[in-house]
Design a protein around this motif. Structure first.
Motif, PDB file in Angstrom:
ATOM      1  N   ASP A  42     -94.840  35.148  16.641  1.00 22.80           N
ATOM      2  CA  ASP A  42     -93.522  34.765  16.262  1.00 22.80           C
ATOM      3  C   ASP A  42     -93.172  34.587  14.817  1.00 22.80           C
ATOM      4  O   ASP A  42     -92.003  34.083  14.567  1.00 22.80           O
ATOM      5  CB  ASP A  42     -93.268  33.002  16.928  1.00 22.80           C
ATOM      6  N   LEU A  43     -94.007  35.147  14.132  1.00 22.96           N
ATOM      7  CA  LEU A  43     -93.654  34.895  12.478  1.00 22.96           C
ATOM      8  C   LEU A  43     -92.614  35.961  12.268  1.00 22.96           C
ATOM      9  O   LEU A  43     -92.536  37.130  12.506  1.00 22.96           O
ATOM     10  CB  LEU A  43     -94.944  35.503  11.583  1.00 22.96           C
ATOM     11  N   GLY A  44     -91.529  35.437  11.962  1.00 20.80           N
ATOM     12  CA  GLY A  44     -90.113  36.089  11.594  1.00 20.80           C
ATOM     13  C   GLY A  44     -89.469  36.514  12.670  1.00 20.80           C
ATOM     14  O   GLY A  44     -88.338  36.955  12.754  1.00 20.80           O
ATOM     15  N   ARG A 143     -90.524  59.434  17.380  1.00 25.38           N
ATOM     16  CA  ARG A 143     -89.244  58.788  17.441  1.00 25.38           C
ATOM     17  C   ARG A 143     -89.026  57.912  16.437  1.00 25.38           C
ATOM     18  O   ARG A 143     -89.833  57.471  15.835  1.00 25.38           O
ATOM     19  CB  ARG A 143     -89.437  58.130  18.757  1.00 25.38           C
ATOM     20  N   ARG A 144     -87.986  57.300  16.167  1.00 24.73           N
ATOM     21  CA  ARG A 144     -87.519  56.399  15.061  1.00 24.73           C
ATOM     22  C   ARG A 144     -88.210  55.078  15.390  1.00 24.73           C
ATOM     23  O   ARG A 144     -87.636  54.562  16.630  1.00 24.73           O
ATOM     24  CB  ARG A 144     -86.218  56.337  15.141  1.00 24.73           C
ATOM     25  N   VAL A 145     -88.753  54.377  14.532  1.00 19.90           N
ATOM     26  CA  VAL A 145     -89.446  52.982  14.783  1.00 19.90           C
ATOM     27  C   VAL A 145     -89.069  52.191  13.641  1.00 19.90           C
ATOM     28  O   VAL A 145     -89.298  52.578  12.445  1.00 19.90           O
ATOM     29  CB  VAL A 145     -90.862  53.165  14.982  1.00 19.90           C
ATOM     30  N   VAL A 146     -88.573  51.174  13.819  1.00 17.10           N
ATOM     31  CA  VAL A 146     -87.831  50.071  12.690  1.00 17.10           C
ATOM     32  C   VAL A 146     -88.889  48.764  13.140  1.00 17.10           C
ATOM     33  O   VAL A 146     -88.871  48.183  14.285  1.00 17.10           O
ATOM     34  CB  VAL A 146     -86.641  49.899  12.808  1.00 17.10           C
ATOM     35  N   ALA A 147     -89.655  48.364  12.287  1.00 18.79           N
ATOM     36  CA  ALA A 147     -90.459  47.129  12.356  1.00 18.79           C
ATOM     37  C   ALA A 147     -90.117  46.064  11.228  1.00 18.79           C
ATOM     38  O   ALA A 147     -90.007  46.442  10.069  1.00 18.79           O
ATOM     39  CB  ALA A 147     -91.812  47.441  12.460  1.00 18.79           C
ATOM     40  N   ALA A 148     -90.247  44.773  11.556  1.00 18.13           N
ATOM     41  CA  ALA A 148     -90.068  43.640  10.862  1.00 18.13           C
ATOM     42  C   ALA A 148     -91.506  43.371  10.279  1.00 18.13           C
ATOM     43  O   ALA A 148     -92.503  43.446  10.884  1.00 18.13           O
ATOM     44  CB  ALA A 148     -89.625  42.332  11.349  1.00 18.13           C
ATOM     45  N   CYS A 153     -97.044  40.950   6.667  1.00 18.75           N
ATOM     46  CA  CYS A 153     -97.324  41.174   5.141  1.00 18.75           C
ATOM     47  C   CYS A 153     -97.811  40.100   4.296  1.00 18.75           C
ATOM     48  O   CYS A 153     -97.160  39.053   4.625  1.00 18.75           O
ATOM     49  CB  CYS A 153     -95.701  41.652   4.502  1.00 18.75           C
ATOM     50  N   PRO A 154     -98.681  40.103   3.420  1.00 14.68           N
ATOM     51  CA  PRO A 154     -99.358  39.092   2.908  1.00 14.68           C
ATOM     52  C   PRO A 154     -98.080  38.268   1.952  1.00 14.68           C
ATOM     53  O   PRO A 154     -98.320  37.213   1.535  1.00 14.68           O
ATOM     54  CB  PRO A 154    -100.351  39.655   1.873  1.00 14.68           C
ATOM     55  N   ALA A 155     -97.023  39.180   1.453  1.00 12.44           N
ATOM     56  CA  ALA A 155     -96.164  38.333   0.675  1.00 12.44           C
ATOM     57  C   ALA A 155     -94.965  37.699   1.664  1.00 12.44           C
ATOM     58  O   ALA A 155     -93.996  37.048   1.025  1.00 12.44           O
ATOM     59  CB  ALA A 155     -95.405  39.422  -0.109  1.00 12.44           C
ATOM     60  N   SER A 156     -95.090  37.634   2.906  1.00 11.34           N
ATOM     61  CA  SER A 156     -94.210  37.072   3.687  1.00 11.34           C
ATOM     62  C   SER A 156     -94.239  35.476   3.459  1.00 11.34           C
ATOM     63  O   SER A 156     -95.184  34.946   3.408  1.00 11.34           O
ATOM     64  CB  SER A 156     -94.676  37.039   5.147  1.00 11.34           C
ATOM     65  N   ARG A 157     -93.236  34.921   3.202  1.00 11.29           N
ATOM     66  CA  ARG A 157     -92.874  33.497   3.109  1.00 11.29           C
ATOM     67  C   ARG A 157     -93.290  32.722   4.097  1.00 11.29           C
ATOM     68  O   ARG A 157     -93.856  31.691   4.035  1.00 11.29           O
ATOM     69  CB  ARG A 157     -91.563  33.022   2.648  1.00 11.29           C
ATOM     70  N   GLU A 158     -93.142  33.042   5.442  1.00 12.41           N
ATOM     71  CA  GLU A 158     -93.387  32.326   6.401  1.00 12.41           C
ATOM     72  C   GLU A 158     -95.072  32.370   6.774  1.00 12.41           C
ATOM     73  O   GLU A 158     -95.662  31.202   6.914  1.00 12.41           O
ATOM     74  CB  GLU A 158     -92.943  33.006   7.800  1.00 12.41           C
ATOM     75  N   ARG A 159     -95.794  33.468   6.397  1.00  9.44           N
ATOM     76  CA  ARG A 159     -97.189  33.485   6.599  1.00  9.44           C
ATOM     77  C   ARG A 159     -97.757  32.611   5.349  1.00  9.44           C
ATOM     78  O   ARG A 159     -98.655  31.868   5.564  1.00  9.44           O
ATOM     79  CB  ARG A 159     -97.654  34.881   6.242  1.00  9.44           C
TER      80      ARG A 159
END
Length: 264
Positions: A42-44, A143-148, A153-159
């Motif tokens: 549920d991160l992000g 196919r086009r793939v978009v991901a959060a 990402c280690p730089a994620s504030r939530e992580r």
């Protein structure tokens, strides 16, 4: 009295016009339809869903597929926030998932919360459940793939806020998955900007811009030149350091466009 041949011709034209209009309408609807793959983090996720909500209001439609470990993440509150998306059972029975059929209904695939497990499977081309099979299938078919990126990402504030930092080796592993997926053509965005990334043209479809004579820089600190960089490179010669890895998709793209690679 109208000649029968003339009448048949007019009817054929009218039928072709009707079919053409229906095909165009279907293609337009497909362009504004996304397959959402929800994996076990549920991160992000809340930020991603909030960023997708305006798309729903603008006429986009979503079909949701979720991995078994994500069954409890799509709460009624989150679905209401998204605004009318259809919840699909977490897994189809083995052999019943029609990859081409599911992907064919949508213009793109979206991963609103990318878990380490899903990223690892996709990086290795592994399909162990329905979600990873659909993601791998989308990558195989270009196919086009978009991901959060927030979930990985280690730089994620939530992580960082949750203390999910790990040691240097673990952070490198997470970054490696992101780089590998990006080299496969996955467009990465922060969860809060996911909707904007989806609504924007695919990077490779934007065409060369003013003064774009050099490659788009790789992810800071990386030594990988990927497909997304190759697609936006519009010079006849590409200069790279000797230790920079060119991914297979990027190499194929450069060859197709007759770009000469020069190692420093």
């Amino acid at each position: 009295m109208m000649d029968r041949a003339v009448l048949d011709t007019l009817l054929d034209r009218a039928l072709l016009d009707l079919l053409s209009d229906r095909i165009v309408a279907r293609l337009k609807a497909r362009e504004r339809s996304a397959l959402l793959l929800v994996s076990g983090t549920d991160l992000g996720l809340d930020a991603a869903i909030r960023s997708l909500s305006p798309l729903n209001a603008a006429g986009w439609s979503f079909e949701i597929r979720r991995s078994p470990d994500a069954a409890g993440l799509l709460t009624p509150e989150r679905l209401r926030l998204l605004g009318g998306a259809r919840a699909i059972p977490p897994m189809a029975a083995p052999g019943e998932t029609d990859i081409d059929g599911v992907l064919g209904r949508h213009g793109l695939v979206v991963v609103p919360a990318l878990s380490a497990a899903l990223a690892a499977r996709a990086s290795l081309g592994m399909a162990e459940d329905e979600v990873s099979a659909l993601l791998t299938g989308a990558l195989e078919r270009g196919r086009r793939v978009v991901a959060a990126r927030d979930g990985l990402c280690p730089a994620s504030r939530e992580r960082k806020a949750r203390g999910l930092t790990g040691n240097e080796a673990y952070r490198e592993m997470l970054t490696g998955h992101l780089l590998r997926l990006q080299s496969y053509g996955v467009e990465l965005a922060w969860a809060a900007k996911l909707g904007d990334a989806i609504a924007s043209p695919r990077p490779g479809d934007r065409g060369p811009g003013p003064g774009r004579g050099t490659a788009t820089p790789p992810v800071p600190g990386s030594r990988v030149f990927g497909w997304s960089q190759a697609k936006t490179f519009d010079s006849a010669e590409l200069k790279l350091d000797a230790d920079v890895l060119i991914t297979p998709l990027a190499a194929e793209e450069l060859r197709a466009r007759h770009v000469r690679v020069v190692r420093a």
